[in-house]
Structures are given as structure tokens and as C-alpha cells.
Scaffold this active site. Structure first.
Site, PDB file in Angstrom:
ATOM      1  N   ASP A   1       0.859  -1.179   0.000  1.00 11.87           N
ATOM      2  CA  ASP A   1       0.000   0.000   0.000  1.00 11.87           C
ATOM      3  C   ASP A   1       0.901   1.236   0.000  1.00 11.87           C
ATOM      4  OD1 ASP A   1      -2.330   1.464  -0.020  1.00 11.87           O
ATOM      5  OD2 ASP A   1      -3.122   0.663   1.846  1.00 11.87           O
TER       6      ASP A   1
ATOM      7  N   HIS B   1      -1.391   1.036   6.799  1.00  8.30           N
ATOM      8  CA  HIS B   1      -1.842   2.131   7.663  1.00  8.30           C
ATOM      9  C   HIS B   1      -2.929   1.629   8.599  1.00  8.30           C
ATOM     10  CE1 HIS B   1      -5.460   2.168   5.212  1.00  8.30           C
ATOM     11  NE2 HIS B   1      -4.645   2.046   4.174  1.00  8.30           N
TER      12      HIS B   1
ATOM     13  N   HIS C   1      -2.574  -0.179  -3.806  1.00  5.42           N
ATOM     14  CA  HIS C   1      -3.003   1.187  -3.497  1.00  5.42           C
ATOM     15  C   HIS C   1      -3.768   1.822  -4.649  1.00  5.42           C
ATOM     16  CE1 HIS C   1      -3.020   5.288  -2.053  1.00  5.42           C
ATOM     17  NE2 HIS C   1      -2.501   5.677  -3.202  1.00  5.42           N
TER      18      HIS C   1
ATOM     19  N   GLU D   1      -0.070   4.598   1.825  1.00  5.43           N
ATOM     20  CA  GLU D   1      -0.193   5.568   2.915  1.00  5.43           C
ATOM     21  C   GLU D   1       0.813   5.312   4.036  1.00  5.43           C
ATOM     22  OE1 GLU D   1      -4.168   5.619   0.837  1.00  5.43           O
ATOM     23  OE2 GLU D   1      -2.786   4.063   1.516  1.00  5.43           O
TER      24      GLU D   1
ATOM     25  N   HIS E   1      -7.375   5.084   7.419  1.00  5.35           N
ATOM     26  CA  HIS E   1      -8.692   4.903   6.814  1.00  5.35           C
ATOM     27  C   HIS E   1      -8.930   3.406   6.663  1.00  5.35           C
ATOM     28  CE1 HIS E   1      -5.970   4.703   3.351  1.00  5.35           C
ATOM     29  NE2 HIS E   1      -6.891   3.935   2.779  1.00  5.35           N
TER      30      HIS E   1
ATOM     31  N   GLU F   1      -7.388  -2.701   7.373  1.00  6.31           N
ATOM     32  CA  GLU F   1      -7.187  -3.436   6.122  1.00  6.31           C
ATOM     33  C   GLU F   1      -6.253  -4.632   6.348  1.00  6.31           C
ATOM     34  OE1 GLU F   1      -5.936  -0.594   3.177  1.00  6.31           O
ATOM     35  OE2 GLU F   1      -7.727   0.627   3.468  1.00  6.31           O
TER      36      GLU F   1
END
Length: 292
Positions: free
Chosen positions: A34, A131, A86, A36, A143, A161
Site C-alpha cells: 500500500d 496504515h 493502493h 499511505e 482509513h 485493512e
């Protein structure tokens, strides 16, 4: 055939058989990446294609993926698949990525999303650039899936996630052995998964973030992945007991009404939907369908 030729032929057959066995028994690693949680990213513009620093951070993202690949190779990995996880899933730079890996880009219509490509043939899963979940204090760009989701839980357990991705890996008996990202996801992952190797490349301070130097972050990722893969027996696949109850909280009445149209979904509270399924892939299919 004389004895010398016979011995040579026999030796060749033994070597071929040995090579085949080694290939079948080699260490196979899945790496989901990802953005972030990559070193230095702190603002939404850093991880969007329209952001002025996006091109720099996609290079950083690729370099951190390479650090994980190098760690896996040092631990003896013979097959490595990298999943771009991502946004558009078109962020990692193929030419920059270590040649000893394969890269999976873009999205399909299946339920696996960030775990697309994983199956029971893998020995371990590694997460880079991850994240924390939505609303986690002092998280960097925290998020869950999208800006419309405020909470996801499975069997009453709040899931970042990394959590529901670990459930999908666990569905195939694959353990998550390493996670790199901000300190918030490292703490969240340890509380959720138990024994997992982590590297916090940055720490949130309100809306700001205190970051490691990118070279230092890569050194720690490389070492951490190698250490985790050399000690695979220390890690177990993440599993919960069936049936699986997925609870999803969305931000708007419009999205709740749309999500409630998914077969089997029920509205169970303020902006809350619930779905009960027999296995992980079923509830992840529902999760994807209820957010459309």
C-alpha cells in the site's frame, strides 16, 4: 551403454529430480504493498496521482517493496509475487522493481482486492506501506478501504485493512509474518494478530508525522522480512470461527440504502449493515458489494 556413460546418465537424472524437488519445496512469498504507510507520506496529495510529490513517493514505495524482496531473497525465497494494493493499483514502477519478483497490477472483479493472487501455495504474506483503520488516534492517513467507511468488524473484532487481509491469507493457511507502516498500524496489528514482525517507519503526531530516513526504513524492512521468514514456525495463520458476521458502518444514508440492496445484507443500526457468511471469501464478496 558402458559403465561410465551409465553413471553419467544416472547422475543427470538425480540432479534433475533434485532440482525439481527444490523448486517445489522452495519458499514462496506474497507481498502486498500500500502507499499511505510508506516513509514520508503524510498528506492525501502525497498518495494521489494528481499530487505534486506523487512521482517521488511512488519511487519510495517501489524501493520499500524492493527492500522486502531483498529480505525475502536473503531468507531463501524462490518465488515472490508483489501485489500493488493502493488506489489504482498502478503505482509501483515495474522497471525499478527487483527482477526476482513478479508484479500484479490493476484490480479484478473478485473479492481478494489487496490480496489478489494469494493461494495455499504461499508460505508467508508480507505487508508494506500499510496504515491504521479509520479513526485511529495518531495514525498517518488512517482509513479503512475508502473514505465512505468508518468501521469494519468481523465477529465483533474491529478490522484494519491488514486485519481482513490477514483473514483472507488465513483462509489459505498462509500466515502474515511482517508489516511495515506507521506506528499506529504496527500497534493495531500486534494487538490483532499476536506474533508478527513489524517496522514503524513513522509515527503520527496529530496531523503530522515523525519519519525515519528512507534509507534507514529500507534497512529495517529488509532485516525484518528476512528475520521473519527465517523463523516461519513462530507465526500462525489468522483465523476466526465460522459463521462470520461482517458489520460495516458507512458515512451516508445514500450509501447505506445502496449497500442494503446486496443480497443477504441487513440494516442493523445507524448507518450500519450486517452480513453473515459461511467463509471469509463470502463475507469479503459481501463487503465489496455493500460498498458499491
Amino acid at each position: 551403454m558402458n559403465k561410465l556413460l551409465f553413471k553419467g546418465a544416472l547422475l543427470s537424472l538425480m540432479l534433475v529430480g533434485s532440482a525439481g524437488a527444490q523448486s517445489q519445496d522452495g519458499l514462496k512469498v506474497f507481498i502486498s504493498v500500500d502507499m499511505e504507510g510508506i516513509t514520508g507520506t503524510v498528506n492525501v496529495d502525497d498518495v494521489r496521482r494528481t499530487g505534486k510529490d506523487y512521482d517521488y513517493f511512488r519511487q519510495t514505495m517501489t524501493r520499500e517493496a524492493n527492500a522486502a524482496i531483498e529480505g525475502a531473497l536473503a531468507a531463501g525465497a524462490t518465488e515472490i509475487v508483489v501485489r500493488d494494493s493502493h488506489g489504482s493499483a498502478l503505482n509501483l514502477l515495474p522497471e525499478m522493481l527487483n527482477r526476482n519478483s513478479k508484479l500484479l497490477r490493476d484490480w479484478s472483479d473478485g473479492p481478494m482486492v489487496m490480496m489478489e493472487g494469494i493461494d495455499a501455495s504461499y508460505d508467508a504474506a508480507v505487508y508494506i506501506g500499510y496504515h491504521a483503520s479509520a479513526g485511529t488516534p495518531n495514525s498517518v492517513l488512517g482509513h479503512t478501504s475508502s473514505g465512505d467507511v468508518t468501521n469494519v468488524s468481523v465477529n465483533g473484532i474491529r478490522m484494519p485493512e491488514a486485519g481482513y487481509n490477514a483473514l483472507m491469507a488465513g483462509h489459505y493457511d498462509v500466515p502474515v509474518v511482517f508489516i511495515a507502516g506507521d506506528k499506529a498500524i504496527c500497534d493495531e496489528a500486534k494487538a490483532l494478530l499476536g506474533n508478527v514482525e513489524t517496522v514503524a517507519v513513522k509515527e503520527g503526531i496529530g496531523q503530522a508525522a515523525l519519519n525515519l530516513h528512507p534509507e534507514v526504513a529500507r534497512e529495517q524492512i529488509r532485516a525484518g522480512v528476512e528475520r521473519a521468514l527465517r523463523n516461519l514456525d513462530n507465526y500462525k495463520p489468522y483465523k476466526l470461527r465460522a459463521p462470520y458476521t461482517l458489520t460495516l458502518t458507512l458515512k451516508t444514508e445514500k450509501n447505506i440504502n445502496k449497500g442494503a440492496l446486496y443480497p443477504g445484507a441487513k440494516r442493523t443500526g445507524d448507518w450500519e449493515l450486517t452480513y453473515v457468511g459461511k467463509d471469509v471469501l463470502e463475507i469479503m464478496s459481501a463487503y465489496k458489494g455493500m460498498r458499491r
